[in-house]
Motif scaffolding. Structure first.
Motif, PDB file in Angstrom:
ATOM      1  N   SER A 101       0.830  -1.201   0.000  1.00 15.76           N
ATOM      2  CA  SER A 101       0.000   0.000   0.000  1.00 15.76           C
ATOM      3  C   SER A 101       0.864   1.250   0.000  1.00 15.76           C
ATOM      4  N   ALA A 102       0.245   2.356  -0.414  1.00 16.46           N
ATOM      5  CA  ALA A 102       0.840   3.682  -0.280  1.00 16.46           C
ATOM      6  C   ALA A 102      -0.006   4.457   0.716  1.00 16.46           C
ATOM      7  N   PHE A 103       0.635   5.320   1.511  1.00 20.36           N
ATOM      8  CA  PHE A 103      -0.043   5.986   2.621  1.00 20.36           C
ATOM      9  C   PHE A 103       0.049   7.503   2.503  1.00 20.36           C
ATOM     10  N   ASN A 104      -0.898   8.181   3.157  1.00 19.52           N
ATOM     11  CA  ASN A 104      -0.817   9.642   3.262  1.00 19.52           C
ATOM     12  C   ASN A 104      -0.127  10.026   4.562  1.00 19.52           C
ATOM     13  N   ILE A 105       0.812   9.213   4.992  1.00 21.74           N
ATOM     14  CA  ILE A 105       1.564   9.407   6.236  1.00 21.74           C
ATOM     15  C   ILE A 105       2.975   9.854   5.869  1.00 21.74           C
ATOM     16  N   THR A 106       3.396  11.010   6.367  1.00 23.65           N
ATOM     17  CA  THR A 106       4.693  11.557   5.988  1.00 23.65           C
ATOM     18  C   THR A 106       5.833  11.058   6.866  1.00 23.65           C
ATOM     19  N   SER A 107       5.537  10.604   8.077  1.00 22.97           N
ATOM     20  CA  SER A 107       6.603  10.128   8.947  1.00 22.97           C
ATOM     21  C   SER A 107       6.020   9.258  10.044  1.00 22.97           C
ATOM     22  N   ARG A 188      -5.973  11.397  10.463  1.00 23.79           N
ATOM     23  CA  ARG A 188      -6.676  11.124   9.202  1.00 23.79           C
ATOM     24  C   ARG A 188      -5.783  10.312   8.276  1.00 23.79           C
ATOM     25  N   ALA A 189      -5.359   9.176   8.731  1.00 25.64           N
ATOM     26  CA  ALA A 189      -4.441   8.335   7.969  1.00 25.64           C
ATOM     27  C   ALA A 189      -5.216   7.410   7.031  1.00 25.64           C
ATOM     28  N   ALA A 190      -4.592   7.088   5.891  1.00 26.06           N
ATOM     29  CA  ALA A 190      -5.211   6.178   4.925  1.00 26.06           C
ATOM     30  C   ALA A 190      -4.136   5.462   4.133  1.00 26.06           C
ATOM     31  N   GLY A 191      -4.488   4.292   3.635  1.00 20.17           N
ATOM     32  CA  GLY A 191      -3.613   3.545   2.743  1.00 20.17           C
ATOM     33  C   GLY A 191      -4.405   3.081   1.539  1.00 20.17           C
ATOM     34  N   ILE A 192      -3.821   3.142   0.335  1.00 17.50           N
ATOM     35  CA  ILE A 192      -4.489   2.660  -0.869  1.00 17.50           C
ATOM     36  C   ILE A 192      -3.642   1.558  -1.502  1.00 17.50           C
ATOM     37  N   SER A 193      -4.313   0.667  -2.205  1.00 18.29           N
ATOM     38  CA  SER A 193      -3.615  -0.425  -2.894  1.00 18.29           C
ATOM     39  C   SER A 193      -4.430  -0.856  -4.101  1.00 18.29           C
ATOM     40  N   SER A 194      -3.835  -1.714  -4.923  1.00 19.05           N
ATOM     41  CA  SER A 194      -4.512  -2.324  -6.079  1.00 19.05           C
ATOM     42  C   SER A 194      -5.212  -1.293  -6.958  1.00 19.05           C
TER      43      SER A 194
END
Length: 230
Positions: A101-107, A188-194
């Motif tokens: 996954s890719a996340f909207n988390i910077t650190s 407000r964290a999220a992860g996307i994949s596929s």
């Protein structure tokens, strides 16, 4: 002009029109939101799951920008989580961790910081795209844009306590960006994949045409029989 030649020319003209019509890909009359779909797109041209780049950063996060530009996709405000951070306590604040996954988390090493909204951009306009998402809060808003102008938008609920399972996105509308905003919670964290994009083998509308000569002969024969028994 003899009757057979005339009949053949008429039949060939009809066949040409039929072939032209059969090659037209009829799009839906209106945009459709892909909302909690179990499968996403039917027969996508490509799927990006980020697993090939996961873990490249040993600590912290690495911005996901143009790593997939050869596939016609770029990103903003999305990041890879370093492999070392997948074992840190700080990631325990997030509901699930997934290296594909890719996340909207910077650190994560220095505490969790999130960025909203985040975006998927396409180098050429698309009419269909879908992806899985999971988030720290269930409310997520999805917006399709074309040249920076919002075209369609909807709000739905994503998975918050496990791996991503359902697909979200758009079909039947032209866009070159999908913007995602997670709800108004503190984290407000999220992860996307596929990420699925495009259509691999468009199916022509109507029938599959016969070769022009065969169609001509068939139509001509039908015309002769009609005249004989008229």
């Amino acid at each position: 002009m003899n009757s057979f030649l005339k009949c053949t020319l008429v039949a060939q003209a009809g066949a040409a029109i039929a072939i032209a019509l059969s090659s037209v890909d009829i799009a839906p009359a209106h945009a459709l939101a892909i909302d909690t779909s179990p499968t996403g797109l039917t027969n996508p041209a490509q799927t990006i799951d980020f697993s090939d780049l996961a873990g490249e950063a040993p600590v912290g996060t690495t911005a996901l920008t143009n790593q997939y530009s050869s596939a016609g996709v770029t990103f903003s405000n999305l990041y890879f989580v370093g492999s070392a951070d997948f074992d840190t306590i700080s990631f325990g604040e997030f509901p699930y961790k997934d290296s594909a996954s890719a996340f909207n988390i910077t650190s994560l090493s220095n505490g969790m910081t999130t960025v909203n909204p985040f975006s998927i951009q396409f180098t050429s306009p698309q009419t269909r795209a879908a992806f899985k998402i999971y988030s720290s809060t269930p409310t997520v808003t999805f917006t399709a844009l074309l040249n920076g102008t919002p075209i369609e938008s909807f709000t739905s609920s994503s998975v918050t306590n496990g791996p991503p399972g359902e697909y979200y996105g758009f079909t039947g509308v032209t866009f070159d960006q999908i913007q995602i905003a997670v709800g108004d919670a503190d984290l407000r964290a999220a992860g996307i994949s596929s990420l699925q994009v495009g259509e691999a083998t468009p199916v022509p509308f109507g029938f599959t045409p016969l070769p022009g000569l065969a169609v001509s002969g068939l139509l001509c024969g039908i015309n002769r029989l009609r005249k004989r028994f008229a």
